[in-house]
Motif scaffolding. Structure first.
Motif, short mmCIF file in Angstrom:
data_model
loop_
_atom_site.label_atom_id
_atom_site.label_comp_id
_atom_site.label_asym_id
_atom_site.label_seq_id
_atom_site.Cartn_x
_atom_site.Cartn_y
_atom_site.Cartn_z
N VAL A 65 0.86 -1.18 0.00
CA VAL A 65 0.00 0.00 0.00
C VAL A 65 0.89 1.23 0.00
N THR A 66 0.83 2.02 -1.07
CA THR A 66 1.62 3.25 -1.13
C THR A 66 0.75 4.42 -0.70
N GLY A 67 1.23 5.13 0.32
CA GLY A 67 0.49 6.24 0.89
C GLY A 67 -0.22 5.82 2.17
N ALA A 68 0.19 6.40 3.30
CA ALA A 68 -0.38 6.02 4.60
C ALA A 68 -1.17 7.16 5.21
N ALA A 75 -0.64 -4.58 -5.34
CA ALA A 75 -0.23 -3.25 -4.90
C ALA A 75 -1.43 -2.32 -5.03
N ILE A 76 -1.67 -1.53 -3.98
CA ILE A 76 -2.77 -0.57 -3.97
C ILE A 76 -2.17 0.82 -3.77
N GLU A 77 -2.39 1.67 -4.76
CA GLU A 77 -1.81 3.02 -4.75
C GLU A 77 -2.81 3.97 -4.09
N THR A 109 5.97 3.09 -8.18
CA THR A 109 6.44 2.10 -7.21
C THR A 109 5.61 0.83 -7.28
N CYS A 110 4.30 0.99 -7.37
CA CYS A 110 3.43 -0.18 -7.44
C CYS A 110 3.73 -1.03 -8.67
N LEU A 111 3.87 -0.38 -9.82
CA LEU A 111 4.10 -1.11 -11.06
C LEU A 111 5.45 -1.84 -11.04
N ARG A 112 6.45 -1.25 -10.41
CA ARG A 112 7.79 -1.85 -10.41
C ARG A 112 7.98 -2.89 -9.30
N ARG A 113 7.13 -2.86 -8.28
CA ARG A 113 7.28 -3.78 -7.16
C ARG A 113 6.37 -5.00 -7.25
N ALA A 155 4.71 4.04 -15.90
CA ALA A 155 5.61 3.09 -16.56
C ALA A 155 4.81 2.12 -17.41
N GLY A 156 4.35 2.60 -18.56
CA GLY A 156 3.52 1.79 -19.44
C GLY A 156 4.22 0.56 -19.96
N ASN A 157 5.51 0.66 -20.23
CA ASN A 157 6.24 -0.50 -20.74
C ASN A 157 6.34 -1.61 -19.70
N VAL A 158 6.44 -1.21 -18.43
CA VAL A 158 6.46 -2.21 -17.36
C VAL A 158 5.11 -2.90 -17.29
N LEU A 159 4.05 -2.12 -17.44
CA LEU A 159 2.70 -2.67 -17.44
C LEU A 159 2.56 -3.75 -18.52
N VAL A 160 3.10 -3.46 -19.70
CA VAL A 160 2.97 -4.39 -20.82
C VAL A 160 3.90 -5.58 -20.66
#
Length: 346
Positions: A179-182, A241-243, A253-257, A278-283
């Motif tokens: 979870v990113t953001g507290a 991952a929940i942003e 961070t969510c996409l890369r982790r 990071a669209g390329n990471v998504l793909v």
């Protein structure tokens, strides 16, 4: 006398006398006890709008409210529509149209013609719940479960948002959730993931105080988002991952982790306009990116969970009388000191 917290423009929040509301047919009259200050309320106060929705007239703020039933209007009675007069209730803040394709598909949370308390998304604006007395559709009332204190019940609306986000992620039981953001929503998302059976929950934020609240909500590990060498960063990829921060860096961070084929839920509202990601990471990793907006049936689940878990009280960092609304909004905006701040209308 009815007093309410009315936003007139950027930085112009006033506690002022309002007309005594009369419940229309199908409505209930409530005496409000507590109201939680939401991020959208802060946006109206600081910026005069939320995203593309700008204030065009004075508006009573607030949609996280609990109170007591005072009376019913014509055609709305305790036996037919709502709880008995005198019953402590929480208010579901949405009035979906019930006829659009989304409502017909069981997704009233994305209704294209919904009304939401304290929202400038339509004109005239939908007046909110930060007033000592309000009139709302009786169908939106939910009696508090036995033993649920109204103070804790004020968390029902934001907890519903968190429960919906976790459900959008799919099954999390036994999995590692990031979870990113507290902030308040992030912390409640942590609690929702814990309740759904997540095995490990990693929380990230920039502020030490926010991470303390994350730990209180049930995070297994708390990470300084701006410190790549923080030893609490997960050594392996996470499953979900929940942003919840609402910033592009959190989404990155969510996409890369997240693991290959994993799920990322965008819960935080990103700034207006285009946001780089990071669209390329998504793909290349075939990640599923899902949005989460508000909630629907989760409101009743939130009330049951709040009744069962006194630990939620730790996330209420301040309660201020309505007459000190300006100070309460300042405290709520200072994440180095607060998590969820409530207004007391007693």
């Amino acid at each position: 006398m009815v007093l309410g917290c009315v936003i007139h423009g950027r930085g112009d929040l006033r506690v002022e006398e309002l007309p005594e509301p009369e419940p229309a047919p199908g409505q209930a009259l409530l005496a409000i006890r507590y109201g939680g200050i939401c991020g959208s309320d802060l946006h109206y106060h600081r910026h005069g709008g939320v995203g593309d929705f700008l204030l065009q007239e004075p508006m009573v703020l607030g949609h996280e409210v609990v109170g007591t039933v005072v009376a019913y209007g014509e055609g709305a009675t305790a036996t037919a529509t709502g709880p008995e007069v005198g019953t402590p209730v929480a208010v579901h803040p949405a009035t979906p149209c019930e006829v659009c394709p989304e409502c017909a598909d069981g997704r009233a949370n994305v209704c294209r013609d919904t009304r939401y308390l304290g929202s400038a998304a339509r004109f005239p604006h939908v007046q909110g719940g930060f007033a000592s007395r309000i009139a709302v559709p009786a169908a939106q009332l939910r009696a508090l479960p036995d033993g649920l204190d109204p103070r804790r019940a004020a968390l029902a609306e934001p907890l519903s948002v968190a429960l919906h986000a976790v459900r959008r992620a799919g099954p999390v039981q036994g999995r590692h959730v990031l979870v990113t953001g507290a902030g308040p929503i992030g912390c409640l998302t942590i609690a929702a993931a814990r309740a759904a059976g997540a095995a490990t929950i990693t929380a990230t934020d920039l502020l030490p105080r926010a991470l303390e609240f994350a730990a209180a909500a049930g995070a297994s590990a708390c990470v300084r988002a701006d410190d790549p060498d923080d030893p609490n960063w997960p050594s392996d990829e996470v499953d979900v991952a929940i942003e919840a921060s609402g910033v592009a860096a959190g989404l990155d961070t969510c996409l890369r982790r997240v693991r290959r084929g994993g799920v990322v839920v965008q819960l935080g509202m990103l700034p207006p306009g285009q946001s780089p990601f990071a669209g390329n990471v998504l793909v290349s990793r075939e990640i599923e990116l899902r949005g989460a907006l508000r909630f629907h049936a989760e409101f009743d689940d939130a009330l049951r969970l709040l009744a069962a878990e006194p630990s939620f009280d730790a996330l209420i960092s301040g309660v201020r009388p309505m007459g000190e609304a300006a100070e309460a909004f300042a405290l709520a905006a200072d994440r180095s000191r607060s998590c969820k701040v409530l207004l007391d209308f007693a």
